[in-house]
Design a protein around this motif. Structure first.
Motif, PDB file in Angstrom:
ATOM      1  N   GLN A  25       3.987  10.623   1.446  1.00 54.95           N
ATOM      2  CA  GLN A  25       4.445   9.579   2.280  1.00 54.95           C
ATOM      3  C   GLN A  25       5.963   9.097   1.829  1.00 54.95           C
ATOM      4  OE1 GLN A  25       2.148   5.608   2.571  1.00 54.95           O
ATOM      5  NE2 GLN A  25       2.432   6.498   4.739  1.00 54.95           N
ATOM      6  N   ASN A  28       8.618   3.245   1.569  1.00 55.70           N
ATOM      7  CA  ASN A  28       8.930   2.321   2.566  1.00 55.70           C
ATOM      8  C   ASN A  28      10.327   1.791   2.350  1.00 55.70           C
ATOM      9  OD1 ASN A  28       6.400   1.458   3.879  1.00 55.70           O
ATOM     10  ND2 ASN A  28       5.738   0.653   1.971  1.00 55.70           N
ATOM     11  N   GLN A 187       7.408   0.313  11.039  1.00 56.77           N
ATOM     12  CA  GLN A 187       7.101   1.000   9.787  1.00 56.77           C
ATOM     13  C   GLN A 187       5.745   0.371   9.202  1.00 56.77           C
ATOM     14  OE1 GLN A 187       9.559   2.348   6.270  1.00 56.77           O
ATOM     15  NE2 GLN A 187       9.178   0.062   5.803  1.00 56.77           N
ATOM     16  N   THR A 188       5.788  -0.934   9.290  1.00 56.42           N
ATOM     17  CA  THR A 188       4.721  -1.866   8.882  1.00 56.42           C
ATOM     18  C   THR A 188       3.613  -1.707   9.789  1.00 56.42           C
ATOM     19  OG1 THR A 188       6.346  -3.604   8.169  1.00 56.42           O
ATOM     20  CG2 THR A 188       3.956  -4.160   8.155  1.00 56.42           C
ATOM     21  N   ARG A 191       1.884   1.903   8.695  1.00 50.01           N
ATOM     22  CA  ARG A 191       1.513   1.787   7.519  1.00 50.01           C
ATOM     23  C   ARG A 191       0.252   1.190   7.254  1.00 50.01           C
ATOM     24  NH1 ARG A 191       6.736   4.119   4.370  1.00 50.01           N
ATOM     25  NH2 ARG A 191       7.122   5.952   5.987  1.00 50.01           N
ATOM     26  N   ASN A 192      -0.015  -0.002   8.036  1.00 49.78           N
ATOM     27  CA  ASN A 192      -1.173  -0.978   7.788  1.00 49.78           C
ATOM     28  C   ASN A 192      -1.985  -1.232   9.004  1.00 49.78           C
ATOM     29  OD1 ASN A 192       0.159  -2.110   4.972  1.00 49.78           O
ATOM     30  ND2 ASN A 192       1.745  -1.893   6.448  1.00 49.78           N
TER      31      ASN A 192
END
Ligand SMILES: [Zn+2]
Length: 445
Positions: A25, A28, A187-188, A191-192
């Motif tokens: 990955q 971030n 992105q947030t 990834r969540n």
């Protein structure tokens, strides 16, 4: 030396990542890190260019962004023939979720170009850590000072980092802060997935907003959103569902030229007639003397010779009848001048640029309401603020896609004193995250 070892480190990291398996990955990246990267691509737009987009730099940034969207795992990524980037983040709602087939497709937009008024080449961003109040003197040109009395938003940024240029260029927060906020929010979300539920999200990075032409190439059908937001505003907490009505008046005077030595009773100097025109404009209905909901008339381009002169003037008003009054006022001056200078030819042309998006957004008040709710959830008080200018959203809204504008934390756009509140940028990311969730919740209420 420090810089060299840093680059070496990045190089080694890069080689490592390229050679290792694709399942690793990516790290971030914060909104600030992204922002710093984006402002270093010169994307200044050019009103005199014949090409679309008007400058190469926008294509370069577009390719970079498309690649990043791919890395984030978005779908349907494309750069169209005009350089406009589009992509989809598909819904992460489970099949049996009650909102699955109900939540509208939400669009997020930011423009890639920067203003033609100030250079956007070789931007050297400066981070002022933990701002504690006071004026900010820009290190590359000490005549450039961001003053407290001219920048009420500085107070909101106390305790936050502030980013400026070095004073020799603009910063490019308009609108790379919007791009950085959207990218970081995506992105947030990616990834969540357990933390945020959302419907289909469409993203677009657009061209030539600053010269007003880019949005004409935007394919609304292809974008396919039901409602959208431009992330292109200013002070944190602000949301705009209103723009000016905007027109341009062009007055062209043709006089009569002859050698000045033999000009008596023959010459008609168009420069003097244009000067007479400008002299009749009320000085208090100008950008320098108006604010809030007041409109203005603003001569902003002047050219001329004895034979022929031209002035261009921006007409701005939030209300249709206010705009009509301004147009009629200009017509009446031109009529007076035609009587006063019968030998001259005086033409008047009035072009429409865009219209107040409130006329349409009032029909879909929930689009604005949900954004206010999202801003509230970040802990800020939403501040409904009319834009004393235009946005791409004004044209999109008029064409059927309701598109209010949300803050980025940037200030003093189009100037060398442009600055960005890092806190404002982070709140902008948060607002987007809450916004997509609000739409899911509201779709099943
Ligand atoms: Zn902008």
């Amino acid at each position: 030396m420090y810089k060299f070892s840093y680059f070496l480190f990045i190089l080694i990291l890069h080689i490592f990542m390229v050679n290792s398996s694709a399942s690793i990955q990516l790290p971030n990246e914060t909104a600030v890190e992204r922002f710093i990267r984006y402002v270093q691509v010169d994307t200044q737009s050019d009103p005199d260019s014949e090409s679309v987009p008007s400058t190469e730099g926008q294509l370069k940034l577009g390719k970079m962004l498309a690649e990043e969207l791919r890395e984030l795992g978005l779908q349907d990524i494309e750069i169209d023939e005009f350089g406009i980037v589009m992509a989809t983040l598909p819904s992460n709602l489970p099949e049996d979720h009650p909102a699955r087939n109900k939540v509208p497709v939400i669009g997020l937009l930011a423009h890639m170009d920067t203003s033609p008024e100030v250079s956007g080449a070789n931007v050297n961003p400066v981070i002022h850590r933990n701002y504690q109040g006071g004026n900010i003197v820009l290190p590359g040109d000490e005549t450039q000072v961001i003053r407290v009395e001219e920048n009420p938003a500085l107070e909101l940024a106390i305790g936050s980092d502030i980013i400026t240029s070095d004073g020799t260029t603009l910063l490019g927060a308009d609108d790379k802060a919007g791009i950085a906020a959207i990218m970081t929010a995506l992105q947030t979300l990616v990834r969540n997935p357990d933390q945020y539920t959302h419907g289909d999200i469409r993203v677009s990075f657009t061209i030539d907003e600053e010269i007003g032409t880019g949005i004409g190439y935007f394919d609304i059908e292809r974008f396919g959103a039901d409602a959208a937001y431009t992330i292109d505003g200013s002070t944190m907490g602000e949301i705009s569902n209103e723009t000016f009505n905007a027109k341009t008046a062009i007055v062209r005077v043709t006089g009569r030229d002859i050698h000045p030595g033999y000009a008596k009773n023959i010459m008609i100097n168009s420069i003097r007639i244009i000067a007479d025109f400008i002299d009749r404009l009320p000085p208090d209905i100008s950008p320098e003397q108006t604010e809030g909901r007041e409109g203005y008339m603003h001569p902003n381009l002047l050219s001329g010779t004895t034979y022929q002169s031209e002035v261009r003037m921006l007409l701005r008003d939030f209300e249709t009848d206010g705009m009509e009054k301004k147009e009629n006022f200009v017509r009446s001056i031109v009529d007076e001048l035609r009587l006063k200078y019968p030998g001259a030819e005086i033409e008047l042309e009035i072009r429409e640029s865009y219209r107040n998006m409130r006329y349409w957004l009032d029909d879909d008040p929930h689009v604005t309401e949900y954004a206010k709710e999202a801003i509230r959830r970040t802990g800020l008080e939403p501040n409904l603020k009319p834009i004393r200018g235009g946005t791409d959203g004004a044209r999109l809204t008029e064409r059927g896609l309701p598109t209010p504008n949300l803050f980025t934390g940037g200030e003093n756009f189009h100037s060398r004193q442009e600055w960005l509140s890092v806190k404002g940028l982070e709140k902008s990311v948060e607002t987007i995250l809450h916004l997509v969730t609000v739409w899911v919740e509201k779709s099943i209420q």
